[in-house]
Design an enzyme around this catalytic site. Structure first.
Site, PDB file in Angstrom:
ATOM      1  N   ASP A   1      82.426 -36.019 157.688  1.00  0.00           N
ATOM      2  CA  ASP A   1      82.726 -37.240 158.783  1.00  0.00           C
ATOM      3  C   ASP A   1      83.585 -38.209 158.282  1.00  0.00           C
ATOM      4  O   ASP A   1      83.187 -38.624 156.992  1.00  0.00           O
ATOM      5  CB  ASP A   1      82.217 -36.906 159.957  1.00  0.00           C
ATOM      6  CG  ASP A   1      82.472 -37.113 161.767  1.00  0.00           C
ATOM      7  OD1 ASP A   1      83.672 -37.409 161.741  1.00  0.00           O
ATOM      8  OD2 ASP A   1      81.844 -36.636 162.193  1.00  0.00           O
TER       9      ASP A   1
ATOM     10  N   GLU B   1      89.033 -37.658 160.268  1.00  0.00           N
ATOM     11  CA  GLU B   1      89.246 -38.765 160.432  1.00  0.00           C
ATOM     12  C   GLU B   1      89.635 -38.796 161.208  1.00  0.00           C
ATOM     13  O   GLU B   1      90.272 -39.779 161.223  1.00  0.00           O
ATOM     14  CB  GLU B   1      89.914 -39.434 158.868  1.00  0.00           C
ATOM     15  CG  GLU B   1      91.222 -38.563 158.616  1.00  0.00           C
ATOM     16  CD  GLU B   1      92.240 -39.460 159.059  1.00  0.00           C
ATOM     17  OE1 GLU B   1      92.091 -40.418 159.303  1.00  0.00           O
ATOM     18  OE2 GLU B   1      93.043 -38.548 160.419  1.00  0.00           O
ATOM     19  N   TRP B   2      90.359 -38.035 162.000  1.00  0.00           N
ATOM     20  CA  TRP B   2      90.702 -38.113 163.469  1.00  0.00           C
ATOM     21  C   TRP B   2      91.601 -38.680 163.601  1.00  0.00           C
ATOM     22  O   TRP B   2      92.276 -39.065 164.466  1.00  0.00           O
ATOM     23  CB  TRP B   2      89.421 -38.923 164.418  1.00  0.00           C
ATOM     24  CG  TRP B   2      87.723 -39.500 164.180  1.00  0.00           C
ATOM     25  CD1 TRP B   2      87.184 -37.604 164.109  1.00  0.00           C
ATOM     26  CD2 TRP B   2      87.456 -39.949 163.723  1.00  0.00           C
ATOM     27  NE1 TRP B   2      85.743 -38.214 163.396  1.00  0.00           N
ATOM     28  CE2 TRP B   2      86.094 -39.620 163.237  1.00  0.00           C
ATOM     29  CE3 TRP B   2      87.686 -41.331 163.060  1.00  0.00           C
ATOM     30  CZ2 TRP B   2      85.440 -41.048 162.963  1.00  0.00           C
ATOM     31  CZ3 TRP B   2      86.747 -42.155 162.338  1.00  0.00           C
ATOM     32  CH2 TRP B   2      84.870 -41.139 162.084  1.00  0.00           C
ATOM     33  N   GLY B   3      92.851 -38.604 162.733  1.00  0.00           N
ATOM     34  CA  GLY B   3      94.213 -38.798 163.314  1.00  0.00           C
ATOM     35  C   GLY B   3      94.065 -39.989 162.581  1.00  0.00           C
ATOM     36  O   GLY B   3      95.477 -40.682 162.819  1.00  0.00           O
TER      37      GLY B   3
ATOM     38  N   ASP C   1      86.965 -37.338 168.870  1.00  0.00           N
ATOM     39  CA  ASP C   1      86.868 -36.296 169.889  1.00  0.00           C
ATOM     40  C   ASP C   1      87.142 -35.992 171.211  1.00  0.00           C
ATOM     41  O   ASP C   1      86.998 -36.314 172.017  1.00  0.00           O
ATOM     42  CB  ASP C   1      85.228 -36.278 170.435  1.00  0.00           C
ATOM     43  CG  ASP C   1      84.521 -36.654 169.003  1.00  0.00           C
ATOM     44  OD1 ASP C   1      85.346 -36.947 167.670  1.00  0.00           O
ATOM     45  OD2 ASP C   1      83.560 -37.267 168.990  1.00  0.00           O
TER      46      ASP C   1
END
Ligand code: GLA
Length: 401
Positions: free
Chosen positions: A149, A184-186, A207
């Site tokens: 993460d 890294e959530w884009g 998320d």
């Protein structure tokens, strides 16, 4: 003597290296499994993992391809006096190695979680500065996968690339095949650099929440929001490089832990079917997160549909292209092995509507046998178009050949 030892040592490290799979072959198809976070959050322990492993075998999930159990955040218990990362002894009194042995004995694999900073998203011990040591620890536990993460880390892309590479290198040198999920959530275009740093999949969004779309505007990601963000990234999907659209919320019904925040009130089963359809069309990993010990018939119908899973796992490894993007509906085409195509028609409107697709207009110029993968039946022998009713938020998926 020194020379002999050096030769012996190089031979040993060579044989360790030789056994390892090249990083770009670690996940030849999108990984499938179950992840602890979105229902159980920190309420996890070895008993839950063992029972879930048993359930995955008994329910036929393992045989359908769901092979991984991904332990997410809040498994950690800090570091010992030698700075080795340790599990929380209350949650995992027998240790992670014993758990991995159990999971492996069931024909499953075990994933674990850390973060490229000092603390994880939930504030637990993370791996920055301990990459090599933690990778060795994970290898000694026989871990197969690491979700890494990016909370509490600098925003820029260069630092992210450096930190992910450092962990990927450490995993590569650990002597065990451990795949790496870049999370890294884009926000830093990981699809462009994931492979070069040694990762195998890249989260495309923040998320997922258990909802169709973000109508409360608190920043949560609904199923449709994630589809809309991921669809343009389809050209980046390829063997060993998968767009991670986050966990499947199928079966949570608004009772999920973190996924019930930010407007996550739950979805209809039609919407869950759309999630399964589009995660498969777009080559996403499939990480269930509902309680596998309590599956309903509706859950099973969706998550155990072998025909839709076959699209997800198709060996051509190409994600669907969005060929129609209208306000009220979208159409996707995914090339499949054997000169076949999967076509998905998604009704994004809040009411049922009659939709038509002329195959020539979506690049399929011929007459096709059509197989409806949700009805499990052939619906036409030589079709060059389709029209029919599609329910609100429903996705039809056919294989054309
Ligand atoms: C982040 C990730 C989630 C989950 C949590 C754990 O929010 O995106 O998938 O791993 O951290 O704290």
């Amino acid at each position: 003597m020194k020379k002999v030892l050096t030769i012996l040592f190089s031979a040993l490290s060579l044989s360790a290296a030789a056994q390892q799979t090249p990083r770009n072959q670690l996940t030849p198809t999108p990984p499938m499994g179950w992840m602890t976070w979105n229902l159980f959050k920190g309420d996890i322990n070895e008993q839950l993992i063992r029972e879930t492993a048993d359930a995955m075998v008994e329910n036929g999930l393992r045989d359908a391809g769901y092979k991984y159990i991904f332990i997410d955040d809040l498994w950690q218990g800090g570091r010992d006096m030698h700075n080795n990362i340790i599990p929380n002894p209350k949650k995992f009194p027998s240790g992670i190695k014993a758990l991995a042995d159990y999971v492996h004995s069931k024909g499953l694999k075990l994933g674990i979680y850390s973060d490229a900073a000092q603390l994880t998203c939930a504030g637990a011990t993370a791996s920055l500065g301990f990459e090599e040591q933690d990778a060795r620890t994970f290898a000694s536990w026989d871990i197969d996968y690491l979700k890494y993460d990016y909370c509490n880390a600098p925003e820029d892309s260069a630092t992210a690339r450096r930190r992910y590479k450092r962990m990927a290198d450490a995993l590569q040198n650990s002597g065990r095949d451990i795949a790496l999920g870049v999370c890294e959530w884009g926000q830093r275009q990981a699809e462009e650099w994931c492979e070069s740093v040694g990762g195998q999949l890249w989260r495309t969004t923040y998320d997922v929440r258990d909802m169709w779309k973000d109508i409360v505007h608190q920043g949560g990601m609904g199923i449709l929001d994630i589809i809309n963000i991921t669809a343009p990234l389809a050209p980046y999907a390829r063997h060993g490089q998968w767009p991670d659209m986050d966990m499947l919320v199928i079966g949570l019904n608004g009772n999920g832990g973190p996924s019930s925040d930010l407007g996550g009130v739950g979805c209809t089963y039609t919407e869950y079917q759309t999630q399964m359809s589009m995660w498969c069309m777009l080559c996403s990993p499939l990480a269930l997160t509902n309680d596998l010990r309590k599956l309903t018939d509706e859950d099973r119908r969706i998550i155990l549909n072998k025909e839709i899973i076959a699209i997800n796992q198709d060996k051509l490894g190409k994600a669907a292209t969005r060929v129609v993007n209208e306000k009220d509906y979208q159409v996707f085409v995914r090339p499949l092995s054997g000169n076949r195509h999967a076509v998905a028609v998604m009704n994004t409107a809040d009411k049922a509507q009659k939709l038509s697709v002329i195959f020539k207009n979506i690049g399929l110029d011929g007459k096709y046998k059509m197989r409806d993968v949700w009805q499990h039946k052939d619906i036409a022998k030589k079709a060059n178009k389709w029209s029919g009713n599609v329910d609100a938020h429903e996705t039809k998926v056919w294989v054309l050949e």
